[in-house]
Structures are given as structure tokens and as C-alpha cells.
Design a protein around this motif. Sequence first.
Motif, short mmCIF file in Angstrom:
data_model
loop_
_atom_site.label_atom_id
_atom_site.label_comp_id
_atom_site.label_asym_id
_atom_site.label_seq_id
_atom_site.Cartn_x
_atom_site.Cartn_y
_atom_site.Cartn_z
N ALA A 44 0.83 -1.21 0.00
CA ALA A 44 0.00 0.00 0.00
C ALA A 44 0.86 1.26 0.00
O ALA A 44 0.55 2.24 -0.68
N ILE A 45 1.96 1.22 0.74
CA ILE A 45 2.87 2.37 0.79
C ILE A 45 3.50 2.59 -0.59
O ILE A 45 3.63 3.73 -1.06
N CYS A 46 3.90 1.49 -1.24
CA CYS A 46 4.49 1.60 -2.58
C CYS A 46 3.50 2.20 -3.56
O CYS A 46 3.85 3.05 -4.40
N GLN A 47 2.25 1.74 -3.48
CA GLN A 47 1.24 2.24 -4.40
C GLN A 47 0.99 3.74 -4.21
O GLN A 47 0.68 4.45 -5.17
N ALA A 48 1.11 4.18 -2.97
CA ALA A 48 0.81 5.58 -2.67
C ALA A 48 2.00 6.51 -2.89
O ALA A 48 1.83 7.73 -2.88
#
Length: 682
Positions: free
Chosen positions: A215-219
Motif C-alpha cells: 500500500a505504501i508503494c502504491q501511494a
Amino acid sequence: MTTQSNHPHNGEPPNDDGKLAALLTKLDAAIGQLAEAPDFAKPGKLPQVLDTARRAMLQEGGCAAVESRAMEMEQAGLFQGSDWATPQFLLPSLTVQALQSPDPNTVVVEALSELRLLPVARGETRHALISAEQAHHYLTQVMALNLSLLFGAPTEAERATQGRLANLPRQLFQHLATRIGYEHIIDRLIEEIWRILNQRPIQVEPVKRMITQIAICQADPSIDLGASGQGADRLVSSLFGPTQACREDPGVDIYRERLASMDTTALQAEATGFARAMHDTGLVSPYHAVLLQHLTDHGDHLLAEALGLSATGRDCLLCYQELVRTLIRDAILPETAQAAYGLALMLERGILYQPPVAPAMWRQLGLPLSEWSRARLNLAYGEAVSPSARLLEGVLCMLGQPLGVGQGNNPTCQSARALSMWAYNDPDYLLQMVAWAARDDEIIMHFEGQPISSMASLSGVASELPMDLDPVSLIVVPHLDRIYAEMGRRCIGREGDPHRWVNPEFHGWWSGRGFRINVDVASGQLSELDTFLRHFYASYHPDYNGNQPLIHPQPAGIAVTDSAARFIGWHAITILRAGLDPEGTTRVYFYNPNNDSGQDWGDDVKVSTAGRGERFGEASLPFDQFASRLYIFHHDPLERGELAQVPQSELDRVIGYIERSWGADRLPPAGLQATEGNTPHS
């Protein structure tokens, strides 16, 4: 993305191109000395190479410079005589421990091993022992399993054990990610998460952390995932926004306010969405716990929908409404949301219909915990919720997912197997064990009529108190471990393997009193292998036991081997059933307490956990391959199968697997020969 190392806390003073150049000059000289040294003198040359390489890799651009020299180091003999010398057999899972080791040499050798495979993976050079595809697959697995080293700062524990060394793996992974590409990491990570979730473990915190990293990578706009990571949406949404009302992850307080204004139709939609996400992944969102708390004041229909119950589970819910509502109020909180999945599966199993179970659950709800139990639970899980709620979460998960029990990083497979077996086969006995351990700080079991107290027994198999366990195991396993060890001590002096007597007393009356072992305890050599295999086939194989399904789960022991079929050690498992898979192959389905059952045991013996008829939590192998790793099993001596009907060709195939793996150095001087005539008495 470039590696940023311009701060003193990265492990070295601010970057200086001259310093890196000087270190590389020294490194080249050290590599030359290592290459020129005869084999017996190479160990004396290694420290200089490793120390200089460590200092260089901590500089900006250092990993790239060392990468260009890594193959030269390998040719000079850096990995000679170690497991790293055979890269085709390396296991990605072992890199986690190696890169977090307090020993600088272990960290550096592991890092250099990754760097020498990087140009192979990119097709820039060839390696005699590993292909480009293998190297690429290995490195992406390593990065997926160590994703926290790519995105996270060193933890307090890492700083305490590794100091400045903790930055070296982070420099390494920044370099690997730049060279390989983030898209490969994310896709491999998603694949790994689904593989683990298909086994439905009770402990899902590591998986949740990996999903959070995705999720952090996507954001993060600075990370270009390209077309990768498309399969991550279901995983991320299952935790942070499974339904329309919490899609943007508003926080539990805001979601609770939204629920208060919803009508029945809206609540129905929320309930259905949460249930679908939970059963799809085995993960429970904190928002799901908020909904269930809200629905305790509504009708049974909405509760059943929110738990995703079938007709069996709904009937159980209707029969035990007050108990279920109390369990939800006391155990299913945002911090203990996984209890919802445990409750749903427990209701689906219908075990509340067993007369002792519901009263035992009421006892568990009001169970006063000892100071020791409360302290252990708080130490392991924090104080966000009460220790009683945390333990109750563990109880629900274990009763709902008896095959999801894991032993953690501890030598306590016997105790984990016992807990799983009791949850699977005798749930009220498990609840009694929990009550004794959590309330009284003592468990008393009997061995051949004599009581054994967990508090009076000496040390167990584990040298330290295990902490990386589910709540029930955290409290109960230390007691079981001491009792199991004491039972073994009481068998000292008896001829043969102590499991013959310990397993039925420790696990339960349903463990077969017939006992077979194919290793001579005194010499360690294989013994009566043909007879052993004939009895196993006659007891468990549907074609030779009259097609009699296994009635009770049975303890067994296997010889675990690595991906090169080399012997690792003995391990306790549970045989659950034998039957045909979708392709018509007879397989043994078993429970393995080692946290991840999907393993490669070498010689094309690869344990399956999904897609071949496995139920959640089961592992499986074709019958002959399983038999080739078996060294102990129990059976009912009064239910004899057809020993003579097992064809010798089948047994020869199994013996071939054994001779090529763990039995290679256990062959008796005369070799393995078929035995004829009467079988030994059990």
C-alpha cells in the motif's frame, strides 16, 4: 532510484569519492591475495576481503562497485567450502536471518552472494551452476521476503544487535531494486502473500505488514510500479477498505458514526462485503470488528451475513445466540479483528454442539488470568487490549483454524502438533489445557498412570521461552514442552525410540498403539525398511487398507531434507487423511507445524499446499514421496491391511527416493534388501 547515503547515521561518515576509491584499491589487492593463496591458506585471507567489502558497500555507489568485483571474488574462493558455493540450492527464506545477523561476516557474505547473482539475473554474464532465470527468481524472492529492509529504517532491535551494520542490507536492497526493478518485487511479493494465505495461518501479522508495504508503494509517487501490482488491490482493500462505507480508510471512529445512520439495507451490503473479503483472503479488517460489535444489537440474520455463514453455521449461531454475542462483544475488537474469522469457522465446524464445548467457552469468557499469563500476553502483544481479550482471540482462532497453528522459530513442533490435534479432534480438552495454563500456571498430565506437573518438570526442548506464537500457544506451549521432555526422560533406558510410548500418552488415546520406525536408534542406520513401508501402505493407503478412511489424526515423524535432498533433521507432523487428488493421484494430506508447509525437499519432492485437493492448512505429497520422507508412524495393530498386496516395484520406487536423500549415508553395510516371511510384532 539512487542510493542516498549522505548522512553520518547511514553507517559511515559523509560520502567521499576518494575514500571509496581507496577502499576499492585495497579490496582489489585483498581479492588478489585470496586468489593466489592455496586452499589451506584461503581462510586466513578472507577477513581482509570481507572487512574491506563491508566498508565499501556502506559508501554511496559502493554496492555497484562491489558488484563488478563479486564474480572475481567467487572465482578467488570467497564462497569455497560453504553453502554459498552452490547458489542453485540457496533458499531465499534463509536470507532473512543471515542479513539480520549480528555477525558482520555473515551479513557481508550474504550480500556478496546476492551481488554476484545480479549480473547473472540480468543476463550480463553466465554462471556455471545457476541459470539467468533461476538467479532472477531467487533475487526477486529474496527482495520480497526482505521488503522491510528496502523501505523501512532499522528497528531498535536491529540497532542493538547490528549497530551501523544494519544499514548495509538497506544499501544492498536499494541497489538490487534499482537494477532489477520494483515491479518484479511487488509481483513476487503478491504471489508470496497469496501462497501463505492459502494455508490460512493463525498468525497473519507478517502478512499484514507486507500488504502495508505494498500500500505504501502504491501511494508513493516516486516509485514507478509500471504495470505490476495489479493483483494487490484485493489484498490492500481487505484490510483497509473492504466495503463502500470504509473504502477510503476513514478510521474506525468515523466508520462507527456512519454505521449509526445506516438502515437495514445498507447494513446488509456492509455485512456481505466484509464476509466476502474475509473468506476470500483469511484476513479481517478492523472495520469488520466495528460492524460486528454494532450488529450485536440487531437480528441474527445480519450477524450471520457478516460472518459469511452457511446453513450449518447459521444453525449453530441460532442455537447459541447469547454465547456468540458475548464472544463478539468481549473478543472481536479492532485490535483483535482476526477473532471474527476464527468465530465464523468455529461455527461452521459445529463443535459447539459437543456438550462440553459451550460451557467451556463460557468458562473461558470469565477466566481469571494469572499474573504470569497477563505479563506474557502484554509483553508479546502490547496493552492495547486486555490480556483476556487477546487470549480469547487466540482461542477462537485455534478452534476455527486448528491446522493454522505454527511453532514459530522454536523447536517445539511436538507441542504445536498437540494443540492442533486437540483443536481438531478434542476441542474441550484444548479448552481445559488453556484454563489450567492461563489460570493456574500449571498443567498436570499422566504418563503410564503417573502424574507429571509442568511446574515440577525440568527444562523442555526449547532453551528459551518462545515469544513468536499465537496467544494460546504463548501460554500453553511452555507447559507442554516441559511435560513432553519429562516424558522422554522417563523413557531413558528403554530399548527403541521413546516416541513409541510418549506420543499416545502426550497426544491422546486415539494415537495408534502400533508403532513403526525405519531407523535403528543405536546406530542411526536404516532398518527393516521393506517391512516398515509395507505396514505403512497397509495401514494408510486406500488400495491396501480396504479403503478405510483415517478416523483420527495420527502423529508421525519425517526426515526433513533441503532442496538438494540433504538431511536437515527430524520433524513432527500429523497425518490427516489419504485420498485421490483431482488428477487421480493418491496423496497423503498432513499437517506441518513449521509455519509454512510449502517446501522443496529435493529430488523433485515438492510439498503442495493448494491446488491438489488440499483443504486450508493441509500440505500434501503423492503417497510414495511422502513415504520416502517418513521415519515414524503409528497404527492400530488390530486393523491389519494387506501387506503382501503392495507390489515390490512400488516399494522400490520409495526406497530409491530414500537412497537419494536422507538415507544416502544411513545404508547398512549389506544395503537395503527386501524382507520376506513373518512381519515383526508391533
